[in-house]
Design a protein around this motif. Structure first.
Motif, PDB file in Angstrom:
ATOM      1  N   LEU A 178      -0.262  10.828  -2.220  1.00 30.18           N
ATOM      2  CA  LEU A 178      -0.309  11.810  -1.134  1.00 30.18           C
ATOM      3  C   LEU A 178       0.972  11.787  -0.312  1.00 30.18           C
ATOM      4  O   LEU A 178       1.476  12.849   0.089  1.00 30.18           O
ATOM      5  N   ASP A 179       1.503  10.612  -0.071  1.00 31.05           N
ATOM      6  CA  ASP A 179       2.772  10.520   0.656  1.00 31.05           C
ATOM      7  C   ASP A 179       3.886  11.228  -0.103  1.00 31.05           C
ATOM      8  O   ASP A 179       4.710  11.944   0.493  1.00 31.05           O
ATOM      9  N   GLN A 180       3.914  11.048  -1.414  1.00 29.81           N
ATOM     10  CA  GLN A 180       4.951  11.685  -2.243  1.00 29.81           C
ATOM     11  C   GLN A 180       4.816  13.206  -2.232  1.00 29.81           C
ATOM     12  O   GLN A 180       5.794  13.928  -2.023  1.00 29.81           O
ATOM     13  N   VAL A 181       3.595  13.683  -2.462  1.00 26.94           N
ATOM     14  CA  VAL A 181       3.385  15.135  -2.558  1.00 26.94           C
ATOM     15  C   VAL A 181       3.604  15.790  -1.205  1.00 26.94           C
ATOM     16  O   VAL A 181       4.197  16.879  -1.117  1.00 26.94           O
ATOM     17  N   ARG A 182       3.177  15.135  -0.142  1.00 31.51           N
ATOM     18  CA  ARG A 182       3.350  15.757   1.166  1.00 31.51           C
ATOM     19  C   ARG A 182       4.818  15.866   1.549  1.00 31.51           C
ATOM     20  O   ARG A 182       5.218  16.792   2.262  1.00 31.51           O
ATOM     21  N   ALA A 183       5.632  14.938   1.081  1.00 33.89           N
ATOM     22  CA  ALA A 183       7.069  15.046   1.343  1.00 33.89           C
ATOM     23  C   ALA A 183       7.620  16.335   0.743  1.00 33.89           C
ATOM     24  O   ALA A 183       8.486  17.001   1.326  1.00 33.89           O
ATOM     25  N   VAL A 184       7.081  16.725  -0.428  1.00 30.62           N
ATOM     26  CA  VAL A 184       7.507  17.962  -1.084  1.00 30.62           C
ATOM     27  C   VAL A 184       6.980  19.185  -0.340  1.00 30.62           C
ATOM     28  O   VAL A 184       7.734  20.111  -0.015  1.00 30.62           O
ATOM     29  N   THR A 185       5.675  19.207  -0.064  1.00 29.87           N
ATOM     30  CA  THR A 185       5.088  20.385   0.577  1.00 29.87           C
ATOM     31  C   THR A 185       5.633  20.585   1.989  1.00 29.87           C
ATOM     32  O   THR A 185       5.908  21.716   2.401  1.00 29.87           O
ATOM     33  N   ALA A 186       5.790  19.491   2.732  1.00 26.24           N
ATOM     34  CA  ALA A 186       6.295  19.606   4.101  1.00 26.24           C
ATOM     35  C   ALA A 186       7.713  20.150   4.122  1.00 26.24           C
ATOM     36  O   ALA A 186       8.078  20.935   5.014  1.00 26.24           O
ATOM     37  N   SER A 187       8.518  19.762   3.151  1.00 28.49           N
ATOM     38  CA  SER A 187       9.896  20.236   3.120  1.00 28.49           C
ATOM     39  C   SER A 187       9.982  21.729   2.844  1.00 28.49           C
ATOM     40  O   SER A 187      10.996  22.366   3.136  1.00 28.49           O
ATOM     41  N   ARG A 188       8.902  22.297   2.302  1.00 29.18           N
ATOM     42  CA  ARG A 188       8.853  23.725   2.002  1.00 29.18           C
ATOM     43  C   ARG A 188       7.946  24.488   2.952  1.00 29.18           C
ATOM     44  O   ARG A 188       7.645  25.661   2.738  1.00 29.18           O
ATOM     45  N   GLY A 189       7.430  23.808   3.960  1.00 31.13           N
ATOM     46  CA  GLY A 189       6.557  24.464   4.926  1.00 31.13           C
ATOM     47  C   GLY A 189       5.210  24.848   4.368  1.00 31.13           C
ATOM     48  O   GLY A 189       4.570  25.791   4.851  1.00 31.13           O
ATOM     49  N   ALA A 190       4.749  24.120   3.343  1.00 31.35           N
ATOM     50  CA  ALA A 190       3.477  24.419   2.687  1.00 31.35           C
ATOM     51  C   ALA A 190       2.459  23.345   3.016  1.00 31.35           C
ATOM     52  O   ALA A 190       2.798  22.166   3.142  1.00 31.35           O
ATOM     53  N   PRO A 191       1.185  23.696   3.166  1.00 24.82           N
ATOM     54  CA  PRO A 191       0.159  22.692   3.448  1.00 24.82           C
ATOM     55  C   PRO A 191      -0.225  21.910   2.196  1.00 24.82           C
ATOM     56  O   PRO A 191      -0.175  22.424   1.074  1.00 24.82           O
ATOM     57  N   LEU A 192      -0.623  20.671   2.401  1.00 27.09           N
ATOM     58  CA  LEU A 192      -1.249  19.854   1.357  1.00 27.09           C
ATOM     59  C   LEU A 192      -2.699  19.648   1.754  1.00 27.09           C
ATOM     60  O   LEU A 192      -2.992  19.196   2.860  1.00 27.09           O
ATOM     61  N   SER A 193      -3.593  20.006   0.854  1.00 28.39           N
ATOM     62  CA  SER A 193      -5.014  19.799   1.112  1.00 28.39           C
ATOM     63  C   SER A 193      -5.633  19.016  -0.040  1.00 28.39           C
ATOM     64  O   SER A 193      -5.100  18.992  -1.150  1.00 28.39           O
ATOM     65  N   VAL A 194      -6.757  18.377   0.242  1.00 26.23           N
ATOM     66  CA  VAL A 194      -7.440  17.591  -0.779  1.00 26.23           C
ATOM     67  C   VAL A 194      -8.946  17.806  -0.676  1.00 26.23           C
ATOM     68  O   VAL A 194      -9.482  18.080   0.397  1.00 26.23           O
ATOM     69  N   SER A 195      -9.614  17.665  -1.822  1.00 28.55           N
ATOM     70  CA  SER A 195     -11.068  17.546  -1.832  1.00 28.55           C
ATOM     71  C   SER A 195     -11.407  16.075  -1.673  1.00 28.55           C
ATOM     72  O   SER A 195     -10.765  15.210  -2.272  1.00 28.55           O
ATOM     73  N   ALA A 196     -12.419  15.782  -0.875  1.00 26.63           N
ATOM     74  CA  ALA A 196     -12.797  14.398  -0.607  1.00 26.63           C
ATOM     75  C   ALA A 196     -14.287  14.196  -0.870  1.00 26.63           C
ATOM     76  O   ALA A 196     -15.095  15.090  -0.601  1.00 26.63           O
ATOM     77  N   PRO A 197     -14.665  13.017  -1.387  1.00 26.87           N
ATOM     78  CA  PRO A 197     -16.087  12.718  -1.556  1.00 26.87           C
ATOM     79  C   PRO A 197     -16.753  12.434  -0.214  1.00 26.87           C
ATOM     80  O   PRO A 197     -16.109  12.451   0.836  1.00 26.87           O
ATOM     81  N   GLN A 198     -18.029  12.162  -0.269  1.00 24.40           N
ATOM     82  CA  GLN A 198     -18.784  11.888   0.951  1.00 24.40           C
ATOM     83  C   GLN A 198     -18.457  10.500   1.492  1.00 24.40           C
ATOM     84  O   GLN A 198     -17.969   9.630   0.774  1.00 24.40           O
ATOM     85  N   ILE A 199     -18.706  10.316   2.774  1.00 26.40           N
ATOM     86  CA  ILE A 199     -18.443   9.059   3.467  1.00 26.40           C
ATOM     87  C   ILE A 199     -19.697   8.180   3.404  1.00 26.40           C
ATOM     88  O   ILE A 199     -20.827   8.683   3.431  1.00 26.40           O
ATOM     89  N   ASP A 200     -19.488   6.872   3.333  1.00 27.99           N
ATOM     90  CA  ASP A 200     -20.620   5.937   3.319  1.00 27.99           C
ATOM     91  C   ASP A 200     -21.665   6.313   4.368  1.00 27.99           C
ATOM     92  O   ASP A 200     -21.395   6.233   5.573  1.00 27.99           O
ATOM     93  N   PRO A 201     -22.870   6.711   3.969  1.00 31.41           N
ATOM     94  CA  PRO A 201     -23.910   6.946   4.974  1.00 31.41           C
ATOM     95  C   PRO A 201     -24.388   5.640   5.600  1.00 31.41           C
ATOM     96  O   PRO A 201     -24.917   5.628   6.707  1.00 31.41           O
ATOM     97  N   LEU A 202     -24.215   4.533   4.882  1.00 27.31           N
ATOM     98  CA  LEU A 202     -24.448   3.188   5.403  1.00 27.31           C
ATOM     99  C   LEU A 202     -23.194   2.370   5.137  1.00 27.31           C
ATOM    100  O   LEU A 202     -22.586   2.499   4.066  1.00 27.31           O
ATOM    101  N   PRO A 203     -22.756   1.540   6.056  1.00 28.46           N
ATOM    102  CA  PRO A 203     -21.520   0.781   5.855  1.00 28.46           C
ATOM    103  C   PRO A 203     -21.546  -0.017   4.550  1.00 28.46           C
ATOM    104  O   PRO A 203     -22.528  -0.696   4.236  1.00 28.46           O
TER     105      PRO A 203
END
Length: 351
Positions: free
Chosen positions: A190-215
């Motif tokens: 993500l750090d690598q890809v965002r360096a590319v998108t940010a330099s071009r003024g483009a957003p980086l978005s991701v799909s994320a799984p669900q968060i632990d409902p219990l720790p």
């Protein structure tokens, strides 16, 4: 008390082995079901109440679009239909499936011969709408897929992201599944890809799984089922800090009833709101598709239940947060009723 215990012990010894086994099994089952029942009650409470009037669209919503938009199956007539579909909504981003990526991270150009046509057509017909390239693949070790711990694979994914931005896409949407909680290679990517998108003024978005409902539940899932179903809340925060948008896939929850699904989505929304930076768009997924299997009960996981749950959580936790939206999955499965509910329950102030 002591006398009662002595009497009970005498009765227990007098029972048959079968009767003692049956009673013991019942006690164990009760002990197991008690926390499950308590959790179910808690989820039902999460889905109770009325959302506030200002828990509505901020005009930052999104929709996942299928591959047909870039592989020559769609025409100008279809684009006109898309314009009609998106009217009176809060949709700002289109995630159009441009891959999949190869398992080594590269992207074959013949998969999206009409990509530039689609981007240009949307820009003409829907000014202000962003078209993001949806790049996805399965991930090792659960599948024979992307090895995110390998620098060469990360470099090729970064090159693929650069390529689609150069094609004219307004941003990059990564959907790599299942990334296990704590995977450092994903954060480096993500750090690598965002360096590319940010330099071009483009957003980086991701799909994320669900968060632990219990720790710690993500660890249980990996240990018992060898499946990275959840992320820890801390890892979700680590990812969110590295992107411009994060879309939590709040479907395929295995919840059997609408009230439990609604409570679960409200809980997921609250957990995500707690750790997503204010400058990052948090989008909650809407199940605009039908399936009926152990992982997704179609009668429970509906757009209506998801929207109400999201509005309730937003009302309770951060009703005025501007960087928030919903994301519909997926255009080719969404019904007119799905779109109507989304407009009526989430986008009403736009009318």
């Amino acid at each position: 008390m002591r006398g009662w215990l002595l009497s009970a012990g005498i009765r227990w010894r007098g029972w048959s082995r079968r009767r003692r086994a049956t009673v013991a099994a019942g006690l164990v089952l009760a002990m197991l079901l008690l926390p499950v029942g308590a959790a179910a009650v808690a989820l039902r409470f999460e889905f109770a109440g009325e959302p506030s009037a200002d828990a509505r669209t901020r005009g930052r919503d999104a929709v996942w679009l299928g591959h047909a938009w870039v592989d020559s199956r769609k025409t100008d007539t279809d684009v006109a239909g898309l314009v009609t579909t998106l009217a009176a909504t809060g949709i700002k981003d289109l995630y159009v499936h441009t891959g999949p990526l190869e398992h080594n991270g590269s992207l074959r150009g013949e998969l999206h011969p009409r990509a530039q046509w689609f981007v240009d057509a949307v820009h003409r017909a829907l000014p202000g709408i962003r078209v993001q390239s949806w790049l996805g693949d399965v991930v090792a070790p659960e599948f024979d897929g992307l090895h995110l711990d390998e620098a060469a694979v990360r470099d090729r994914i970064t090159a693929s992201a650069t390529r689609v931005v150069d094609l004219g896409f307004d941003g990059v949407h990564l959907d790599l599944e299942p990334v296990r909680s704590g995977t450092s290679g994903y954060l480096t990517l993500l750090d690598q890809v965002r360096a590319v998108t940010a330099s071009r003024g483009a957003p980086l978005s991701v799909s994320a799984p669900q968060i632990d409902p219990l720790p710690g539940l993500h660890s249980v899932g990996i240990t018992v089922f060898d499946h990275g179903k959840w992320w820890s809340q801390g890892y979700f925060a680590d990812v969110a800090r590295r992107v411009d948008q994060i879309a939590l896939m709040s479907y395929d929850t295995s919840m059997p009833w609408g009230s439990l699904y609604g409570g679960y989505v409200a809980q997921q929304t609250a957990l995500a709101l707690e750790v997503t930076p204010a400058s990052v768009d948090l989008l909650m997924g809407l199940p605009a598709f039908w399936a009926d299997d152990p992982g997704h009960h179609g009668a429970a996981e509906t757009v209506a239940n998801a929207v109400r749950a999201i509005r309730l959580a937003l009302s309770r936790n951060d009703s005025r947060r501007p960087a928030f939206g919903v994301a519909l999955y997926v255009d080719f499965a969404a019904t007119p009723e799905d779109w109507a509910i989304y407009r009526r329950e989430w986008c009403a102030p736009l009318r």
